[in-house]
Design a protein around this motif. Structure first.
Motif, PDB file in Angstrom:
ATOM      1  N   GLU A  38      -7.851   8.202  -9.468  1.00 54.16           N
ATOM      2  CA  GLU A  38      -8.553   7.239  -8.692  1.00 54.16           C
ATOM      3  C   GLU A  38      -7.492   6.478  -7.822  1.00 54.16           C
ATOM      4  O   GLU A  38      -6.368   6.239  -8.503  1.00 54.16           O
ATOM      5  CB  GLU A  38      -9.400   6.331  -9.340  1.00 54.16           C
ATOM      6  N   THR A  39      -7.779   5.981  -6.786  1.00 55.59           N
ATOM      7  CA  THR A  39      -7.131   5.171  -5.896  1.00 55.59           C
ATOM      8  C   THR A  39      -7.758   3.872  -5.676  1.00 55.59           C
ATOM      9  O   THR A  39      -9.015   3.841  -5.604  1.00 55.59           O
ATOM     10  CB  THR A  39      -6.621   5.602  -4.698  1.00 55.59           C
ATOM     11  N   ARG A  40      -7.170   2.614  -5.372  1.00 55.06           N
ATOM     12  CA  ARG A  40      -7.594   1.486  -5.202  1.00 55.06           C
ATOM     13  C   ARG A  40      -7.770   1.378  -3.599  1.00 55.06           C
ATOM     14  O   ARG A  40      -6.974   1.260  -3.081  1.00 55.06           O
ATOM     15  CB  ARG A  40      -6.794   0.218  -5.661  1.00 55.06           C
ATOM     16  N   HIS A  41      -9.175   1.244  -3.300  1.00 55.95           N
ATOM     17  CA  HIS A  41      -9.412   1.158  -1.891  1.00 55.95           C
ATOM     18  C   HIS A  41     -10.499   0.023  -1.870  1.00 55.95           C
ATOM     19  O   HIS A  41     -11.801   0.357  -2.073  1.00 55.95           O
ATOM     20  CB  HIS A  41      -9.855   2.434  -1.264  1.00 55.95           C
ATOM     21  N   ASP A  42     -10.275  -0.951  -1.181  1.00 54.36           N
ATOM     22  CA  ASP A  42     -11.289  -2.083  -0.892  1.00 54.36           C
ATOM     23  C   ASP A  42     -12.124  -1.233   0.397  1.00 54.36           C
ATOM     24  O   ASP A  42     -11.505  -0.541   1.332  1.00 54.36           O
ATOM     25  CB  ASP A  42     -10.722  -3.462  -0.369  1.00 54.36           C
ATOM     26  N   GLU A  43     -13.458  -1.728   0.403  1.00 53.60           N
ATOM     27  CA  GLU A  43     -14.377  -1.060   1.280  1.00 53.60           C
ATOM     28  C   GLU A  43     -15.392  -2.022   1.867  1.00 53.60           C
ATOM     29  O   GLU A  43     -15.703  -2.989   1.224  1.00 53.60           O
ATOM     30  CB  GLU A  43     -15.253  -0.066   0.560  1.00 53.60           C
ATOM     31  N   THR A  44     -15.526  -1.793   3.099  1.00 53.61           N
ATOM     32  CA  THR A  44     -16.399  -2.840   3.809  1.00 53.61           C
ATOM     33  C   THR A  44     -17.379  -1.946   4.771  1.00 53.61           C
ATOM     34  O   THR A  44     -16.798  -0.830   5.448  1.00 53.61           O
ATOM     35  CB  THR A  44     -15.864  -3.820   4.804  1.00 53.61           C
ATOM     36  N   TYR A  45     -18.989  -2.203   4.568  1.00 52.15           N
ATOM     37  CA  TYR A  45     -19.743  -1.307   5.535  1.00 52.15           C
ATOM     38  C   TYR A  45     -20.209  -2.241   6.206  1.00 52.15           C
ATOM     39  O   TYR A  45     -20.793  -3.615   6.145  1.00 52.15           O
ATOM     40  CB  TYR A  45     -20.955  -0.791   4.409  1.00 52.15           C
ATOM     41  N   ASN A  46     -21.088  -2.017   7.562  1.00 51.36           N
ATOM     42  CA  ASN A  46     -21.860  -2.726   8.254  1.00 51.36           C
ATOM     43  C   ASN A  46     -23.107  -1.705   8.598  1.00 51.36           C
ATOM     44  O   ASN A  46     -22.869  -0.392   8.951  1.00 51.36           O
ATOM     45  CB  ASN A  46     -21.307  -3.220   9.704  1.00 51.36           C
ATOM     46  N   LEU A  48     -17.226  -4.168  -0.879  1.00 52.63           N
ATOM     47  CA  LEU A  48     -17.030  -3.289  -2.173  1.00 52.63           C
ATOM     48  C   LEU A  48     -15.703  -3.472  -2.883  1.00 52.63           C
ATOM     49  O   LEU A  48     -14.501  -2.821  -2.304  1.00 52.63           O
ATOM     50  CB  LEU A  48     -17.482  -1.940  -2.015  1.00 52.63           C
ATOM     51  N   LYS A  49     -15.535  -4.488  -3.838  1.00 53.00           N
ATOM     52  CA  LYS A  49     -14.371  -4.502  -4.478  1.00 53.00           C
ATOM     53  C   LYS A  49     -14.119  -3.685  -5.817  1.00 53.00           C
ATOM     54  O   LYS A  49     -13.104  -3.473  -5.984  1.00 53.00           O
ATOM     55  CB  LYS A  49     -14.296  -6.031  -4.975  1.00 53.00           C
ATOM     56  N   SER A  50     -15.334  -3.428  -6.406  1.00 54.55           N
ATOM     57  CA  SER A  50     -15.228  -2.694  -7.613  1.00 54.55           C
ATOM     58  C   SER A  50     -16.542  -2.200  -7.726  1.00 54.55           C
ATOM     59  O   SER A  50     -17.613  -2.665  -7.220  1.00 54.55           O
ATOM     60  CB  SER A  50     -14.989  -3.523  -8.634  1.00 54.55           C
ATOM     61  N   GLY A  51     -16.666  -1.046  -8.709  1.00 47.85           N
ATOM     62  CA  GLY A  51     -18.045  -0.707  -8.979  1.00 47.85           C
ATOM     63  C   GLY A  51     -18.331   0.661  -8.550  1.00 47.85           C
ATOM     64  O   GLY A  51     -17.824   1.036  -7.388  1.00 47.85           O
ATOM     65  N   TYR A  52     -19.602   1.367  -8.951  1.00 50.34           N
ATOM     66  CA  TYR A  52     -20.025   2.596  -8.447  1.00 50.34           C
ATOM     67  C   TYR A  52     -21.022   2.032  -7.446  1.00 50.34           C
ATOM     68  O   TYR A  52     -22.014   1.187  -7.707  1.00 50.34           O
ATOM     69  CB  TYR A  52     -20.793   3.499  -9.677  1.00 50.34           C
ATOM     70  N   PHE A  84     -20.946   1.778   9.441  1.00 49.66           N
ATOM     71  CA  PHE A  84     -19.613   1.582   9.974  1.00 49.66           C
ATOM     72  C   PHE A  84     -18.822   1.362   8.699  1.00 49.66           C
ATOM     73  O   PHE A  84     -19.023   0.257   7.941  1.00 49.66           O
ATOM     74  CB  PHE A  84     -19.652   0.493  10.854  1.00 49.66           C
ATOM     75  N   THR A  85     -17.478   2.289   8.404  1.00 55.63           N
ATOM     76  CA  THR A  85     -17.196   2.055   7.105  1.00 55.63           C
ATOM     77  C   THR A  85     -15.573   1.794   7.285  1.00 55.63           C
ATOM     78  O   THR A  85     -14.892   2.539   7.948  1.00 55.63           O
ATOM     79  CB  THR A  85     -17.133   3.461   6.479  1.00 55.63           C
ATOM     80  N   ILE A  86     -15.177   0.695   6.648  1.00 55.67           N
ATOM     81  CA  ILE A  86     -13.687   0.522   6.589  1.00 55.67           C
ATOM     82  C   ILE A  86     -12.983   0.470   5.097  1.00 55.67           C
ATOM     83  O   ILE A  86     -13.558   0.117   4.163  1.00 55.67           O
ATOM     84  CB  ILE A  86     -13.426  -1.068   6.951  1.00 55.67           C
ATOM     85  N   LEU A  87     -11.910   1.381   5.153  1.00 51.31           N
ATOM     86  CA  LEU A  87     -11.477   1.523   3.770  1.00 51.31           C
ATOM     87  C   LEU A  87     -10.063   1.007   3.908  1.00 51.31           C
ATOM     88  O   LEU A  87      -9.246   1.690   4.905  1.00 51.31           O
ATOM     89  CB  LEU A  87     -11.408   2.933   3.163  1.00 51.31           C
ATOM     90  N   GLY A  88      -9.519   0.393   2.968  1.00 55.10           N
ATOM     91  CA  GLY A  88      -8.164  -0.025   2.977  1.00 55.10           C
ATOM     92  C   GLY A  88      -7.427   0.159   1.562  1.00 55.10           C
ATOM     93  O   GLY A  88      -7.913  -0.258   0.570  1.00 55.10           O
ATOM     94  N   GLY A  89      -6.396   1.041   1.469  1.00 55.94           N
ATOM     95  CA  GLY A  89      -5.952   1.479   0.441  1.00 55.94           C
ATOM     96  C   GLY A  89      -4.859   0.419  -0.055  1.00 55.94           C
ATOM     97  O   GLY A  89      -4.160  -0.291   0.674  1.00 55.94           O
ATOM     98  N   LEU A  90      -4.771  -0.130  -1.438  1.00 52.40           N
ATOM     99  CA  LEU A  90      -3.498  -0.573  -1.988  1.00 52.40           C
ATOM    100  C   LEU A  90      -2.116  -0.010  -1.790  1.00 52.40           C
ATOM    101  O   LEU A  90      -0.960  -0.589  -1.474  1.00 52.40           O
ATOM    102  CB  LEU A  90      -3.773  -1.052  -3.265  1.00 52.40           C
ATOM    103  N   SER A  91      -2.213   1.323  -2.219  1.00 49.66           N
ATOM    104  CA  SER A  91      -0.663   1.854  -2.493  1.00 49.66           C
ATOM    105  C   SER A  91      -0.663   3.129  -1.452  1.00 49.66           C
ATOM    106  O   SER A  91       0.694   3.773  -1.481  1.00 49.66           O
ATOM    107  CB  SER A  91      -0.521   2.258  -4.022  1.00 49.66           C
ATOM    108  N   GLN A  92      -1.634   3.685  -1.255  1.00 50.56           N
ATOM    109  CA  GLN A  92      -1.538   4.728  -0.320  1.00 50.56           C
ATOM    110  C   GLN A  92      -2.939   4.898   0.746  1.00 50.56           C
ATOM    111  O   GLN A  92      -3.753   4.174   0.346  1.00 50.56           O
ATOM    112  CB  GLN A  92      -1.645   6.235  -1.199  1.00 50.56           C
TER     113      GLN A  92
END
Length: 284
Positions: A186-194, A229-233, A247-255
């Protein structure tokens, strides 16, 4: 977190260092033909994607002409984009009336700008009407740009047909972790949708379940809703008789590569949905 549709007056809906999704940035800019908008986001790489209309983009003296070809809505043509390096000074000029998305992710290196035209979009379609999961994804900044982009992934997701589920089987990506053998699970990726709906009086629901076996939260989605979306299913669904886009934005913490962790209760359904493994691979 849910942000109801509103006129953000060209100010970021998700600004730098947001308390909930600090790895993301998101703005919607609306301009009439001939109007201009300038921005600069220190510490974040960004991507400009016209939802509708056409823009010229000037990035530190480099000009990208006539970006965007869509008319009435996001179903009216294919997306295009421009990658913007961390902290670059940008001017957007509307060639036609436009609504333009600006997506961003935190990053600490300055790369080179580049454009993404219709021919460069990476598409994948998966699921089926029978499984209520039929979906098409158009990757603007997808896996083909590893090495040219730091942590940012940008895509457009469409339900195919009317009604059904998206983001299923339920999954999360809120923690960088490995298994006992050292493999990333699993990787840490913050996510935002419109979200958008066709017809635009359509509606949907976003579920966020924080713990297995315990009830989570649900938000009613309207045309123009933004979800962070910070956390959770986090599966979502659209009412029968309507098409859904987000519209989907993903930003990874370490990769940059995304590794999703499927909810154990529902993970077996990966085997029941046609083409879903190809979809998963396109985010890696």
């Amino acid at each position: 977190m849910h942000f109801a549709p509103h006129d953000n007056k060209n100010k970021p809906i998700i600004d730098a260092d947001d308390a909930n999704v600090p790895l993301n940035y998101f703005n919607i800019v609306k301009l009439k033909a001939g109007e201009a908008f300038e921005y600069q986001v220190p510490g974040y790489e960004t991507c400009i994607v016209p939802a509708t209309g056409t823009v010229d983009v000037l990035v530190e003296g480099i000009e990208y002409k006539s970006l965007g070809n869509r008319g009435a809505d996001v179903w009216d043509g294919e997306p295009e984009g421009v990658y913007i390096p961390v902290g670059a000074k940008v001017t957007i000029v509307a060639v036609r009336d436009t609504e333009t998305f600006i997506a961003g992710a935190r990053y600490d290196k300055v790369l080179d700008p580049f454009e993404v035209r219709v021919a460069d979009i990476d598409k994948v379609q998966y699921g089926s009407d029978d499984t209520k999961t039929h979906r098409k994804i158009k990757h603007i900044l997808g896996t083909k740009y590893h090495g040219k982009v730091g942590r940012l992934l940008v895509s457009e997701l469409f339900t195919v047909g009317t009604g059904g589920w998206s983001g299923f089987p339920a999954h999360k990506h809120d923690t960088d972790r490995k298994d006992a053998a050292g493999n990333i699970i699993e990787t840490r990726h913050d996510e935002t949708y419109n979200f958008r709906f066709r017809p635009n009086h359509g509606s949907g629901v976003q579920i966020i379940q924080h713990e297995e076996g315990k009830p989570g939260d649900a938000y009613q989605l309207m045309d123009g809703s933004t979800i962070t979306l910070k956390s959770g299913y986090h599966p979502c669904a659209v009412m029968p008789g309507y098409e859904m886009y987000y519209f989907t934005i993903l930003g990874g913490l370490s990769q940059r590569s995304l590794v999703q962790y499927f909810q154990p209760t529902h993970a077996y359904q990966v085997e029941t949905i046609p083409g879903i493994k190809d979809m998963i691979a396109k985010f890696k």
